[in-house]
Design an enzyme around this catalytic site. Sequence first.
Site, short mmCIF file in Angstrom:
data_model
loop_
_atom_site.label_atom_id
_atom_site.label_comp_id
_atom_site.label_asym_id
_atom_site.label_seq_id
_atom_site.Cartn_x
_atom_site.Cartn_y
_atom_site.Cartn_z
N LEU A 22 58.26 -12.65 51.97
CA LEU A 22 56.88 -13.08 52.24
C LEU A 22 56.74 -14.54 51.83
O LEU A 22 56.97 -14.90 50.68
CB LEU A 22 55.88 -12.23 51.43
N HIS B 66 35.66 -16.63 40.72
CA HIS B 66 36.95 -17.15 41.21
C HIS B 66 38.11 -16.29 40.72
O HIS B 66 39.07 -16.06 41.45
CB HIS B 66 37.13 -18.61 40.77
N ASP C 139 36.25 -17.17 51.06
CA ASP C 139 34.94 -17.75 50.72
C ASP C 139 33.99 -16.70 50.15
O ASP C 139 34.04 -15.53 50.54
CB ASP C 139 34.34 -18.39 51.98
C1 FPP Z 1 35.39 -20.32 47.85
O1 FPP Z 1 34.26 -19.61 47.32
C2 FPP Z 1 36.53 -20.20 46.97
C3 FPP Z 1 37.12 -21.23 46.29
C4 FPP Z 1 36.67 -22.64 46.37
C5 FPP Z 1 38.27 -20.99 45.41
C6 FPP Z 1 39.18 -19.91 45.89
C7 FPP Z 1 40.14 -19.62 44.84
C8 FPP Z 1 40.61 -18.39 44.56
C9 FPP Z 1 40.26 -17.15 45.32
C10 FPP Z 1 41.57 -18.24 43.47
C11 FPP Z 1 42.93 -18.66 43.92
C12 FPP Z 1 43.71 -19.20 42.82
C13 FPP Z 1 45.02 -19.48 42.90
C14 FPP Z 1 45.68 -20.00 41.71
C15 FPP Z 1 45.81 -19.25 44.11
P1 FPP Z 1 32.99 -20.50 46.91
O2 FPP Z 1 33.22 -21.05 45.55
O3 FPP Z 1 32.77 -21.53 48.00
O4 FPP Z 1 31.85 -19.44 46.89
P2 FPP Z 1 30.43 -19.56 47.64
O5 FPP Z 1 30.72 -19.85 49.07
O6 FPP Z 1 29.79 -18.23 47.41
O7 FPP Z 1 29.69 -20.70 46.97
MG MG Z 2 31.87 -21.42 49.87
#
Ligand code: FPP
Ligand code: MG
Length: 282
Positions: free
Chosen positions: A149, A52, A35
């Site tokens: 893994l 992201h 997150d």
């Molecule tokens: C949460 O941060 C993250 C996500 C909703 C997406 C997580 C995805 C990745 C790390 C990429 C992974 C990709 C693959 C193909 C495996 P947020 O958007 O909620 O950020 P915030 O809490 O600051 O709003």
């Molecule tokens: Mg978030």
Amino acid sequence: MSTWIKENCVSFFELFCIKVVKTGRIPQHIAFIMDGNRRFAKKHSVQSSTGHSRGFDKLSETLKWCLDLGIPEVTVYAFSIENFKRSKEEVNALMDLARDKFQRLLDEIHQINEWGVRLHVAGRLTLLPEDLRALVSRAMLATRHNNKLRLNIAYAYTACDEITRAASYVIAGVSSKELTPEDIDEDLISQTLDLSEPELLVRTSGEVRLSDFMLWQISNTVLYFSDVLWPEFTIWNLLAAIIHFQRHASEPTVLKDMSDRKLKFTENLEHRRWQELEKYIT
Ligand code: FPP
Ligand code: MG
């Protein structure tokens, strides 16, 4: 250069610290709620899609650290069913990121196989665009024999949805007489879910909610909350989480043997899941 496992990202000193931490108990399955990508993007005045993408880069670094630590199973929350409610632009950007990364996994399949990574995408795959569903199915089929893994990516996933699907599989099993109502117990439900129990769950960005992630599986899991935003997560944060686990973990649970009928049911279910994936790629 491998896209999914970042090479050359561990210094001699970090490797030494990994070795020290490995003298204690290492979780055999670790889960991450990654997150804070958008807050990271805002902090650095870049688009949320860049946040992201940096989140994915951090995942590939984290996977290398987990390999070095000898952790055989990693589960990450990459896209919740709730995330479909975000703006169309952001959802599309996340789908495009997934398309790009799963395509790269297929392009670099020799490297992935050398690392021994087995990919499992857990979630309601029917909610995904057809082309992405075909890509993730191909990636799962191409890595199914690897065993160093196991990487579970929760995508179009919520725990409540996973439990609901498990309930419907069990009901179908009873209707088809593969199971009897007396067969239904906690072990059977656990074996019917997409994901197995993690020993340690890490959530970044200071949030302390579970956000509908692995609710059944974490009944005995050590939880670790870190204030750092996911793209800023470091090996020191990971080692701190593992030391926290070493201080708080209870004894590992021993799985009970299942009856032949229940085993047959779970084997058939697994077989049907693979058949479903084969259907998605044709
Ligand atoms: C949460 O941060 C993250 C996500 C909703 C997406 C997580 C995805 C990745 C790390 C990429 C992974 C990709 C693959 C193909 C495996 P947020 O958007 O909620 O950020 P915030 O809490 O600051 O709003
Ligand atoms: Mg978030």
